[in-house]
Write an enzyme that holds these catalytic residues in place. Structure first.
Site, PDB file in Angstrom:
ATOM      1  N   HIS A 101       0.825  -1.202   0.000  1.00  0.00           N
ATOM      2  CA  HIS A 101       0.000   0.000   0.000  1.00  0.00           C
ATOM      3  C   HIS A 101       0.865   1.261   0.000  1.00  0.00           C
ATOM      4  CE1 HIS A 101      -3.574  -2.339   1.956  1.00  0.00           C
ATOM      5  NE2 HIS A 101      -3.503  -2.508   0.646  1.00  0.00           N
ATOM      6  N   LYS A 178      -5.515   2.803  -1.125  1.00  0.00           N
ATOM      7  CA  LYS A 178      -6.533   2.578  -0.105  1.00  0.00           C
ATOM      8  C   LYS A 178      -6.338   3.445   1.135  1.00  0.00           C
ATOM      9  CE  LYS A 178      -8.248  -1.539   0.395  1.00  0.00           C
ATOM     10  NZ  LYS A 178      -8.466  -2.978   0.657  1.00  0.00           N
ATOM     11  N   HIS A 179      -5.096   3.865   1.441  1.00  0.00           N
ATOM     12  CA  HIS A 179      -4.882   4.467   2.755  1.00  0.00           C
ATOM     13  C   HIS A 179      -4.170   5.805   2.748  1.00  0.00           C
ATOM     14  CE1 HIS A 179      -6.737   1.054   4.468  1.00  0.00           C
ATOM     15  NE2 HIS A 179      -5.811   0.218   4.059  1.00  0.00           N
ATOM     16  N   ASP A 329     -15.209  -8.947  -2.999  1.00  0.00           N
ATOM     17  CA  ASP A 329     -16.026  -8.813  -1.787  1.00  0.00           C
ATOM     18  C   ASP A 329     -17.460  -8.519  -2.234  1.00  0.00           C
ATOM     19  OD1 ASP A 329     -13.728  -9.252  -0.369  1.00  0.00           O
ATOM     20  OD2 ASP A 329     -13.625  -7.268   0.528  1.00  0.00           O
ATOM     21  N   ASP A 336     -14.041  -7.752   9.362  1.00  0.00           N
ATOM     22  CA  ASP A 336     -12.719  -7.992   8.776  1.00  0.00           C
ATOM     23  C   ASP A 336     -11.606  -7.819   9.809  1.00  0.00           C
ATOM     24  OD1 ASP A 336     -10.533  -8.282   7.096  1.00  0.00           O
ATOM     25  OD2 ASP A 336     -11.459  -7.146   5.471  1.00  0.00           O
ATOM     26  N   CYS A 359     -14.002 -12.243   7.604  1.00  0.00           N
ATOM     27  CA  CYS A 359     -12.824 -12.279   6.755  1.00  0.00           C
ATOM     28  C   CYS A 359     -11.523 -12.414   7.535  1.00  0.00           C
ATOM     29  CB  CYS A 359     -12.782 -11.008   5.906  1.00  0.00           C
ATOM     30  SG  CYS A 359     -11.567 -11.053   4.583  1.00  0.00           S
TER      31      CYS A 359
END
Length: 514
Positions: A101, A178-179, A329, A336, A359
């Site tokens: 990431h 994503k982050h 998903d 999760d 998950c």
């Protein structure tokens, strides 16, 4: 005593003092140049449009004298159209919990709160769409952009940050990262320059409510991702660890997320976050291989609607999720890699990847109870290597051709089943003919007891007391006719009749207790 600072793109002038409506500033640039003090009110005139501008604040208030950003006057919400400006640099200070990431880079944010606490942002309309010529939606190096970014870094614990009645839309960020702060609202925590001096960076008191977040990518609302992720690697998360290194007193409620490129609403690394009365519609619109194909080694072609990441005792209740797009998903809900996730009194409808996922091997002590799933797709339950999940008291209304346990994650990739205990649920197959079900598909740890099975040829071999019915109306008043669309407002209120079809005939019991 705080100041009232007025800004109007309609009637203001940057030569003014800014301290009265008739002496308002013209631009947000004047506010960005000021040293914000406790008790200050930054007031934007309704009807104003701040084109190419942004509001970046590096100081907040105190408990006794919070800073407030709000609207004044009459007319539409003041609108900040950042158009890709408001550039700043984000650096988590090291690799994230997944080393692929992205953890540092330049961002564009319409509103940035950087180490600002005791602050409320209210009643604004926010966009961030630069319309860069030749920039592609799925471009690998597309800039990360946000409507509202919040950073905790060099002031230890930040307290009482409120985002209230914001309309955030058309934020065009990177679909893969994503982050980094990327999407509608994103709150994260970076490694301090001198942690020994300033303390562990974290949040205590996040309240995101009554916001509409629409047509944003990648995330809708995300809160809590932290540089301290390495403290959250145990199976069961000790309370003191999460309270010390994660965020506390996090409430996300009464929001509407719609047409989001990736995930909808996600608290991350939080202790007992409360996520309630939110509505999600049409999430994960970018998560398919025809578009998501320049990610390199970042992976991430997965997204779900409303779910926690690495939280302790997260509580999700009275939420509604519609039409999440099918992907690896694609569920409404996903417990999760956390400890003690509880989903209760929620409603899901027509979600491409099914109702709920449990998950990974660090997903433990999960409870899924008193929820209604109507016409969710692919497979209702998706257990993936999780330790356990207690699933009880729910109603699953399953459309033609859909399995109870999802068989495949993507293409020919089968699920790797986990532990589930399915007890005292009503499981209705709404197909034209009774279905022969594979109740333990690739999930040898699936256990069933005392469920009601409607329109099935078979029941699980291990269920010692199954109740078998041929028609759902033998037990429920009018199943299958609950809402299939939303106007963005939660229907989860006392006296609501929208879900009355799922009341039990024998005594009128309302599963959602509305």
């Amino acid at each position: 005593m705080g100041r009232a600072i007025y800004v109007s793109s309609v009637n203001g002038d940057d030569a003014n003092s800014g301290y009265a409506p008739e002496k308002a500033f013209r631009s947000l640039r004047k506010v960005n140049q000021m040293e914000i003090r406790p008790g200050d009110q930054i007031l934007l005139e309704r009807g104003s449009i701040f084109i190419g501008e942004y509001l970046h604040l590096y100081a907040g208030g105190t408990k006794e004298a919070p800073v407030v950003v709000d609207a004044y006057g009459e007319g539409g919400l003041p609108r900040i159209e950042t158009d890709g400006n408001g550039i700043w640099y984000q650096n988590y200070g090291g690799h994230l919990d997944n080393v692929v990431h992205t953890w540092k880079g330049y961002l564009s944010s319409a509103v940035l709160l950087y180490d600002a606490e005791y602050i409320s942002i209210r009643n604004l309309e926010i966009t961030n769409n630069p319309c860069v010529k030749n920039e592609r939606l799925n471009q690998a190096d597309r800039m990360n952009r946000t409507g509202v970014s919040v950073i905790a870094k060099n002031h230890g614990t930040l307290h009482e940050i409120e985002l209230d009645h914001l309309y955030i839309h058309d934020v065009e960020g990177n679909i893969y990262d994503k982050h980094l702060n990327n999407g509608g609202i994103y709150m994260s925590v970076s490694r301090p320059d001198d942690e020994e001096k300033t303390g562990i960076a974290r949040y205590d008191g996040i309240h995101i409510h009554h916001c509409k977040v629409e047509n944003c990518r990648r995330w809708g609302i995300a809160a809590g991702y932290t540089y301290q992720h390495d403290k959250f690697t145990t199976l069961e998360l000790p309370d003191e660890v999460v309270k010390t290194y994660g965020s506390t007193n996090v409430v996300i409620e009464h929001n509407f997320v719609k047409d989001i490129g990736g995930d909808g609403i996600t608290p991350m690394y939080c202790f007992e976050p409360l996520i309630q009365y939110n509505v999600s519609e049409n999430i994960a619109v970018d998560i398919h291989p025809d578009l998501y194909n320049e990610e390199g080694n970042r992976g991430g072609m997965t997204a779900a609607a409303i779910w926690p990441w690495k939280c302790k005792t997260a509580l999700f209740q009275y939420n509604e999720v519609y039409n999440t797009v099918y992907n690896q998903d694609g569920q409404a809900w996903d417990a999760d890699s956390g400890d003690g996730t509880i989903y209760q009194y929620n409603y899901s409808c027509n979600n491409g990847g099914g109702c709920v996922m449990f998950c990974e091997g660090e997903s433990v002590n999960n409870i899924f109870r008193y929820n209604i799933s109507q016409n969710d797709g692919t497979g209702i339950l998706t257990p993936v290597r999780n330790v356990d999940a207690k699933i009880y008291g729910n109603i699953f209304y399953i459309k033609e051709g859909v399995d109870f346990i999802r068989h495949r994650i993507w293409g020919d990739t089968m699920i790797e089943g986990g532990g589930i205990e399915v007890t005292d649920n009503i499981i209705i197959y709404a197909g034209n003919a009774p279905k022969e079900e594979s109740w333990t598909y690739n999930s040898p740890k699936a256990y069933y007891q005392s469920n009601t099975y409607v329109n099935y040829q078979n029941t699980p071999e291990g269920d010692p007391a199954p109740i078998c019915l041929s028609a759902a109306t033998d037990i429920l008043t009018a199943p299958g006719i609950a809402p299939e669309t939303t106007n963005g407002s939660s229907r989860m209120y006392k006296g609501s009749q929208d879900f009355a079809g799922y009341r039990q005939k024998k005594d009128g019991t309302d599963l959602l207790k509305l």
